[in-house]
Design an enzyme around this catalytic site. Sequence first.
Site, PDB file in Angstrom:
ATOM      1  N   HIS A 363       1.078  -1.071  -0.019  1.00 45.92           N
ATOM      2  CA  HIS A 363      -0.141   0.067  -0.347  1.00 45.92           C
ATOM      3  C   HIS A 363       1.058   1.778  -0.164  1.00 45.92           C
ATOM      4  O   HIS A 363       0.454   2.010   0.447  1.00 45.92           O
ATOM      5  CB  HIS A 363      -0.785   0.315   1.410  1.00 45.92           C
ATOM      6  CG  HIS A 363      -1.958  -0.875   1.333  1.00 45.92           C
ATOM      7  ND1 HIS A 363      -2.908  -0.146   1.190  1.00 45.92           N
ATOM      8  CD2 HIS A 363      -2.265  -2.223   1.180  1.00 45.92           C
ATOM      9  CE1 HIS A 363      -3.990  -2.036   0.655  1.00 45.92           C
ATOM     10  NE2 HIS A 363      -3.041  -2.786   0.998  1.00 45.92           N
ATOM     11  N   THR A 662      -8.725   6.341  -1.800  1.00 43.23           N
ATOM     12  CA  THR A 662      -9.933   5.786  -2.128  1.00 43.23           C
ATOM     13  C   THR A 662     -11.426   6.413  -1.535  1.00 43.23           C
ATOM     14  O   THR A 662     -12.593   6.416  -2.719  1.00 43.23           O
ATOM     15  CB  THR A 662     -10.603   4.464  -1.569  1.00 43.23           C
ATOM     16  OG1 THR A 662     -10.443   4.686   0.096  1.00 43.23           O
ATOM     17  CG2 THR A 662      -9.653   3.306  -1.276  1.00 43.23           C
TER      18      THR A 662
HETATM   19  C1  26Q Z   1       2.869   0.569  10.589  1.00 39.79           C
HETATM   20  C2  26Q Z   1       3.950   0.422  11.685  1.00 39.79           C
HETATM   21  C3  26Q Z   1       3.930   0.746  12.707  1.00 39.79           C
HETATM   22  C4  26Q Z   1       2.793   1.828  12.996  1.00 39.79           C
HETATM   23  C5  26Q Z   1       2.180   1.915  12.528  1.00 39.79           C
HETATM   24  C6  26Q Z   1       1.901   1.547  10.827  1.00 39.79           C
HETATM   25  C7  26Q Z   1       1.269   2.128   9.770  1.00 39.79           C
HETATM   26  C8  26Q Z   1      -0.206   1.895   9.901  1.00 39.79           C
HETATM   27  C9  26Q Z   1      -0.848   2.200   8.921  1.00 39.79           C
HETATM   28  C10 26Q Z   1       1.502   2.007   8.990  1.00 39.79           C
HETATM   29  C11 26Q Z   1       0.407   2.270   7.163  1.00 39.79           C
HETATM   30  C12 26Q Z   1      -0.843   2.810   8.069  1.00 39.79           C
HETATM   31  C13 26Q Z   1      -1.603   3.147   7.017  1.00 39.79           C
HETATM   32  C14 26Q Z   1      -1.769   3.057   5.835  1.00 39.79           C
HETATM   33  C15 26Q Z   1      -2.931   2.952   4.503  1.00 39.79           C
HETATM   34  O1  26Q Z   1      -4.153   3.854   4.693  1.00 39.79           O
HETATM   35  N1  26Q Z   1      -2.698   3.112   3.309  1.00 39.79           N
HETATM   36  C16 26Q Z   1      -3.663   3.732   1.922  1.00 39.79           C
HETATM   37  O2  26Q Z   1      -3.770   2.442   1.778  1.00 39.79           O
HETATM   38  C17 26Q Z   1      -5.355   3.146   0.995  1.00 39.79           C
HETATM   39  C18 26Q Z   1      -5.464   1.461   0.867  1.00 39.79           C
HETATM   40  O3  26Q Z   1      -4.723   0.681  -0.076  1.00 39.79           O
HETATM   41  C19 26Q Z   1      -4.357   3.959   0.020  1.00 39.79           C
HETATM   42  O4  26Q Z   1      -5.808   4.096  -1.106  1.00 39.79           O
HETATM   43  C20 26Q Z   1      -4.225   5.025  -0.077  1.00 39.79           C
HETATM   44  O5  26Q Z   1      -3.215   5.559  -1.460  1.00 39.79           O
HETATM   45  C21 26Q Z   1      -2.457   4.469   1.017  1.00 39.79           C
HETATM   46  O6  26Q Z   1      -2.466   5.610   1.494  1.00 39.79           O
END
Ligand code: 26Q
Length: 822
Positions: A363, A662
């Site tokens: 992602h 999204t």
């Molecule tokens: C990881 C390790 C430690 C702490 C937090 C995290 C963590 C938590 C949430 C890393 C990333 C996220 C969330 C990422 C996210 O929401 N990405 C989005 O995903 C969507 C669905 O595919 C895409 O549409 C977005 O473009 C993307 O930013």
Amino acid sequence: AIQIEDDRTGVTIPTLRRALADNLYYVLGKPPDGATLNDYYLALAYTVRDRLMQRWMASTHTHRLPTIKQVIYLSAEYLPGPHLGNNLMNLGLYETVQQAVAESGLDLATLLACEEEPGLGNGGLGRLAACFMDSLATLEIPAIGYGIRYEFGIFDQEIREGWQAEITDKWLQSGNPWEIARPEDAVFVKLGGHTEASTDETGCYQVRWIPHQTVKGIPYDTPIPGYRVNTVNTLRLWKAEAPESFDLSVFNHGDYYGAVDQKVISENLTKVLYPNDEPIQGKQLRLKQQYFFVSCALQDLIRTHLAQGGRLERFHEKFAVQLNDTHPAIAIPELMRLLVDDHHVPWDLAWTITQQTFAYTNHTLLPEALEVWSLDLLGQLLPRHLEIIMEINRRFLEDVRLKFPDNGEKMGQLSLIADQPFRSVRMAYLASVGSHAINGVAALHSQLLQKTVLRGFYDLWPEKFLNITNGVTPRRWMLLSNPRLAQLITRRIGDRWIIHLQDLRDLEPLAEDPEFRAAWRSVKQANKQALAQRILERTGIQVNVESLFDVQVKRIHEYKRQHLNVLHIITLYNRLKQNPSLDLVPRTFIFAGKAAPGYVQAKLIIRLITAVGEVINRDPAVGDRLKVVFLPDYNVTNGQPIYPAADLSEQISTAGKEASGTGNMKFALNGALTIGTLDGANIEIREAVGSENFFHFGHKVEELSQLRSQGYDPRRYCDHSPELNRAIHRLESGFFAQGNRDLFRPLVQSLLNDDPYFLMADYLSYLNCQEQVSQAFLNEATWIRRSILNTARMGEFSSDRSIREYAHQVWQVQSVPINLQP
Ligand code: 26Q
């Protein structure tokens, strides 16, 4: 067979009313006159849950059969939104229950508003998991979603003196009627300690893991019903508890207080969601959370598989396990450990099973957002997994060496272990070697993934890679949240679009029909009116519903460039101040979104939005031509009334940075026009709706890499654009900060010195594009025509389409209709 009480299943109004009263009395222990609104909400929720139960049990039973392949979605986050309205809609009981409730002297909308949504995620990734769960059930695909039952989900946001304040989310405080605890299905998860190798009686090499600590995982199940089908899938979330007997007596011999401390430590594990939408470095508790839920899930699967008479050699024929980013990637060494150490499966066979089982969705490409875990930390917490990862890496690099015998660099590039800045496991690489399929979430993102982050793996195994563009569920994001539009559409083209979103195409010819256009406009105006009411209630700001509703709602992030939007607002304001009689198309700028609590620059962007609003909203020279609104506490519940009311959707990330987006889909589906960069799924949305119905601007990915390599100088753009210069100067001068020149200095400095997200480079193009938006909005007939065409052509962005692609191209699973009378 059991005779099921009519009171638990009946759907006539008298039965529903009786069931509501019964649940209030017998489940909640409240008499009708002593009950609060929340009691009535709970009683109604139980009444609806009762009506799901037969389907849920029939689905669970059928899905366990050894011949049926099941999708296992592993996600550290889920944002399902409130369940009650959705479940009523999917069961086809919305109107009947509305009436039953009314006849009992209550109002359904008021009861729906009592529900605290499970905020078990940060943003896009968690919401995607929820849309996918909805589509899996609607397509009758057997599925379990596994995750973490955080006691505190994403914080609630308040705005205090213009700043974000974080309040703990207590979603479980007044009871959760949707979950059922299953303590009988508890599993034990080991942590820490060391390993011991030995050779057993038969001469077999054996590794034992002697843990420092064991925690107990208790599953809580929530039903996920499909739309108007019998399938009800399960969302199984795990809570950590202390295992009574173990720690309390054996390890703590008589140390009662020490034992209670241990209990507290265990229960901390699932206490709180990390409120970052990118990884925080080196947090041991986060790794514990990831391993905990993944181990619970895999143990659960192996146990049920064996109990059904399944053989472990066939594990991958029974389960297709999807990794929602790298957060659950520790599942790969965990399955290896369970197979090799606990079930004595030979390594090579175990590895084949593992690779055939897992598939990985990426992602993000942002280098700072790629997960790595230091070998130190991994070795302390999961000593056996570290050994297994090293062995996976050793074998993998040996294959690489044989394939590229003269290329010593290849091995260093592909190694699962990074050396800099410290020795660590690259989780995206681990996920890639352990999976048979790897996908990005939009066409551009998948291409860039193959060209950048996972280039070496693409060169090795191009056949593993594919794109599956994200989608959103039309049930929640149209039917439930925009009932006026849904009704108008259904009246004209029937209701099959709800499950075959491509049917929206049938609206295309109606774009030329003046009568339909008038009806379309009325719906939009009513939705704007409703949002205006909420804005007034929540912020005290009065907005003009004839103005263009220009909306940007999403997590606050520099790459998403909310501050570029602000530069546009400041520019319009400057023009107005320079020429008070300027004939400006009235706009209401609406923002919402949370900033990670430790992300200083993002919090400052929120302060910037509120500060600009404070000045503009009460400047009499502006009148109701410009308003700037920051709606607090953006979440699923608060998002639902926003998308239907938008005229313009802001999707203005730096090209190459937003994997998909999204929200962009939710807006366009509800008839907003998009102003956007050529980034993520924006590109595909533009192709689908037609470039004449989409406002695009800004540098493309390749143009930005060129700018970068030529030595990008953001100040140049200031020198060449007087309006940009003036906007920046307004910020610098403290004009929006009661004269405080320090407040926004960090933002200004970042823009002038580095501007890593190229706001300055895209400013002019954005401004010109916004001018075209304004001109287009003046022509109401063509604007509405374009709005209709957006909705009509968004059919491919249903999460049903995404899930069909996963089902056929990745999981190899089929629909399984559920028969209620076997
Ligand atoms: C990881 C390790 C430690 C702490 C937090 C995290 C963590 C938590 C949430 C890393 C990333 C996220 C969330 C990422 C996210 O929401 N990405 C989005 O995903 C969507 C669905 O595919 C895409 O549409 C977005 O473009 C993307 O930013």
